[in-house]
Design an enzyme around this catalytic site. Structure first.
Site, PDB file in Angstrom:
ATOM      1  N   THR A  32       0.468  -1.008  -0.172  1.00  0.00           N
ATOM      2  CA  THR A  32       0.004  -0.249  -0.276  1.00  0.00           C
ATOM      3  C   THR A  32       1.461   1.976   0.283  1.00  0.00           C
ATOM      4  O   THR A  32       1.988   0.746   0.515  1.00  0.00           O
ATOM      5  CB  THR A  32      -0.556  -0.194   1.680  1.00  0.00           C
ATOM      6  OG1 THR A  32      -1.210  -0.840   0.974  1.00  0.00           O
ATOM      7  CG2 THR A  32      -1.757   1.105   1.463  1.00  0.00           C
ATOM      8  N   THR A  35       4.596   4.668  -3.164  1.00  0.00           N
ATOM      9  CA  THR A  35       5.233   3.202  -4.739  1.00  0.00           C
ATOM     10  C   THR A  35       4.805   2.364  -4.373  1.00  0.00           C
ATOM     11  O   THR A  35       4.447   1.910  -6.005  1.00  0.00           O
ATOM     12  CB  THR A  35       6.405   2.637  -3.291  1.00  0.00           C
ATOM     13  OG1 THR A  35       7.261   4.219  -2.197  1.00  0.00           O
ATOM     14  CG2 THR A  35       8.048   2.683  -4.089  1.00  0.00           C
ATOM     15  N   ASP A  85       6.574  -3.985  -1.627  1.00  0.00           N
ATOM     16  CA  ASP A  85       5.808  -2.517  -0.953  1.00  0.00           C
ATOM     17  C   ASP A  85       6.312  -2.130  -0.325  1.00  0.00           C
ATOM     18  O   ASP A  85       8.355  -2.429  -0.623  1.00  0.00           O
ATOM     19  CB  ASP A  85       4.995  -3.325   0.687  1.00  0.00           C
ATOM     20  CG  ASP A  85       4.154  -2.452   0.961  1.00  0.00           C
ATOM     21  OD1 ASP A  85       3.935  -1.556   0.650  1.00  0.00           O
ATOM     22  OD2 ASP A  85       3.077  -2.852   1.993  1.00  0.00           O
ATOM     23  N   ALA A  87       8.110   1.440   2.338  1.00  0.00           N
ATOM     24  CA  ALA A  87       8.178   1.240   3.629  1.00  0.00           C
ATOM     25  C   ALA A  87       7.908   3.147   3.307  1.00  0.00           C
ATOM     26  O   ALA A  87       8.899   3.888   2.809  1.00  0.00           O
ATOM     27  CB  ALA A  87       9.556   0.406   3.942  1.00  0.00           C
ATOM     28  N   ASP A  88       8.570   3.175   4.819  1.00  0.00           N
ATOM     29  CA  ASP A  88       8.216   4.518   5.749  1.00  0.00           C
ATOM     30  C   ASP A  88       9.935   4.523   5.917  1.00  0.00           C
ATOM     31  O   ASP A  88      10.600   6.144   6.207  1.00  0.00           O
ATOM     32  CB  ASP A  88       7.935   4.640   6.552  1.00  0.00           C
ATOM     33  CG  ASP A  88       6.297   5.215   6.483  1.00  0.00           C
ATOM     34  OD1 ASP A  88       5.272   5.399   5.169  1.00  0.00           O
ATOM     35  OD2 ASP A  88       5.768   3.655   6.628  1.00  0.00           O
ATOM     36  N   GLY A 101       0.433   4.882   5.570  1.00  0.00           N
ATOM     37  CA  GLY A 101      -0.587   4.630   5.150  1.00  0.00           C
ATOM     38  C   GLY A 101      -1.731   4.100   5.908  1.00  0.00           C
ATOM     39  O   GLY A 101      -2.518   3.589   5.300  1.00  0.00           O
ATOM     40  N   GLU A 107      -0.467  -5.561   5.902  1.00  0.00           N
ATOM     41  CA  GLU A 107       1.426  -5.670   5.436  1.00  0.00           C
ATOM     42  C   GLU A 107       1.238  -6.660   5.919  1.00  0.00           C
ATOM     43  O   GLU A 107       2.055  -7.392   5.283  1.00  0.00           O
ATOM     44  CB  GLU A 107       1.793  -3.677   5.378  1.00  0.00           C
ATOM     45  CG  GLU A 107       0.623  -3.106   4.185  1.00  0.00           C
ATOM     46  CD  GLU A 107       1.239  -1.635   4.426  1.00  0.00           C
ATOM     47  OE1 GLU A 107       1.242  -1.341   3.933  1.00  0.00           O
ATOM     48  OE2 GLU A 107       2.006  -1.170   5.796  1.00  0.00           O
TER      49      GLU A 107
HETATM   50  C1  5RP Z   1       1.350   1.955   4.037  1.00  0.00           C
HETATM   51  C2  5RP Z   1       3.460   1.958   4.282  1.00  0.00           C
HETATM   52  C3  5RP Z   1       3.811   2.579   2.458  1.00  0.00           C
HETATM   53  O1  5RP Z   1       4.097   1.368   2.362  1.00  0.00           O
HETATM   54  C4  5RP Z   1       4.584   3.310   3.550  1.00  0.00           C
HETATM   55  O2  5RP Z   1       3.644   4.370   4.040  1.00  0.00           O
HETATM   56  C5  5RP Z   1       5.290   4.176   2.567  1.00  0.00           C
HETATM   57  O3  5RP Z   1       4.721   4.908   2.015  1.00  0.00           O
HETATM   58  P1  5RP Z   1       5.145   5.755   0.148  1.00  0.00           P
HETATM   59  O4  5RP Z   1       5.149   5.069  -0.793  1.00  0.00           O
HETATM   60  O5  5RP Z   1       4.096   6.498  -0.019  1.00  0.00           O
HETATM   61  O6  5RP Z   1       6.081   6.433   0.620  1.00  0.00           O
HETATM   62  O7  5RP Z   1       3.334   1.661   5.390  1.00  0.00           O
HETATM   63  O8  5RP Z   1       1.121   1.866   5.481  1.00  0.00           O
END
Ligand code: 5RP
Length: 223
Positions: A32, A35, A85, A87-88, A101, A107
């Site tokens: 989610t 990215t 997926d 990551a932050d 998110g 996840e």
């Molecule tokens: C959602 C997440 C996302 O993978 C994380 O927030 C990264 O998001 P983005 O790709 O928009 O920077 O963990 O719960």
């Protein structure tokens, strides 16, 4: 290169990474966020090469369906070959903070079912020490204050993410200023608090490979 362009590059790189392994019956775990959305958009171009996907959020399920990619309930899918997926934050052990998110629980579940967790991100997410990004914790609503007090005892400053309800009907506490010495220990310690569904540390089950977008191209990182 803009951050959006880096995200698109790693989305495409993830498709290139899994493509040789895809078979007619393959079901892919999909994460989610912005990215992961780039990955879904790139994946749609090869949708005839696999069966379908399991989504880590309602938003991702909708995006997959909009592209005509069948979405399966995790309970009817057997082991997944890949989970892709964002990551932050990530460190060099590929331990992650996720949940910006609010999709961290699903996840973590889908990642647990995958043989290989491929993390995709741009290089702004690379850190020496996890914890600059506030650590998301998904909490059963009635336990919010109790869990917040317990998180303060662990040295963090929890902040209620106002107006957010997760896909599971729960709330999120974002924990600021948490000293993440041992990410594995802290992940387990927070998950032991009654009322916590899970927290956004992905250290017990880190990523297996990281595809990281940089101005010099996509770098592949393994521990
Ligand atoms: C959602 C997440 C996302 O993978 C994380 O927030 C990264 O998001 P983005 O790709 O928009 O920077 O963990 O719960």
């Amino acid at each position: 290169m803009t951050q959006d362009a880096l995200k698109q590059a790693v989305g495409q790189a993830a498709v290139d990474y899994i493509l040789p392994h895809l078979e007619d019956h393959s079901i892919i775990g999909v994460g989610t966020g912005s990215t992961a959305n780039c990955f879904v958009d790139a994946l749609a171009k090869v949708k005839h090469k696999f069966d379908g996907a399991v989504a880590s959020s309602d938003a991702t399920a909708q995006r997959l369906k909009d592209h005509g990619i069948p979405v399966y309930d995790l309970n009817v899918a057997s082991e997944l070959e890949f989970y892709i997926d964002g990551a932050d934050e990530t460190n060099d052990q590929l331990q992650l903070i996720k949940g910006g998110g609010a999709a961290l629980t699903r996840e973590k579940i889908v990642a647990a079912c995958a043989k290989q967790f491929v993390c995709i991100c741009d290089d702004s997410k690379w850190v020496d020490t996890l914890g600059g990004f506030p650590l998301p914790v998904e909490v059963i609503p009635m336990a919010r204050s109790y869990v917040a007090r317990e998180l303060v005892k662990l040295g963090g400053d929890p902040v209620y993410r106002q107006g957010v309800v997760t896909d599971n009907g729960n709330v999120i506490l974002d924990v600021h200023n948490m000293n993440i010495g041992s990410a594995i220990e802290l992940e387990q310690r927070i998950n032991d608090i009654v009322g916590v569904v899970t927290n956004g540390l992905f250290a017990c089950r880190p990523a297996d490979v990281l595809l990281m977008g940089t101005k010099d191209g996509v770098k592949t990182v393994r521990v």
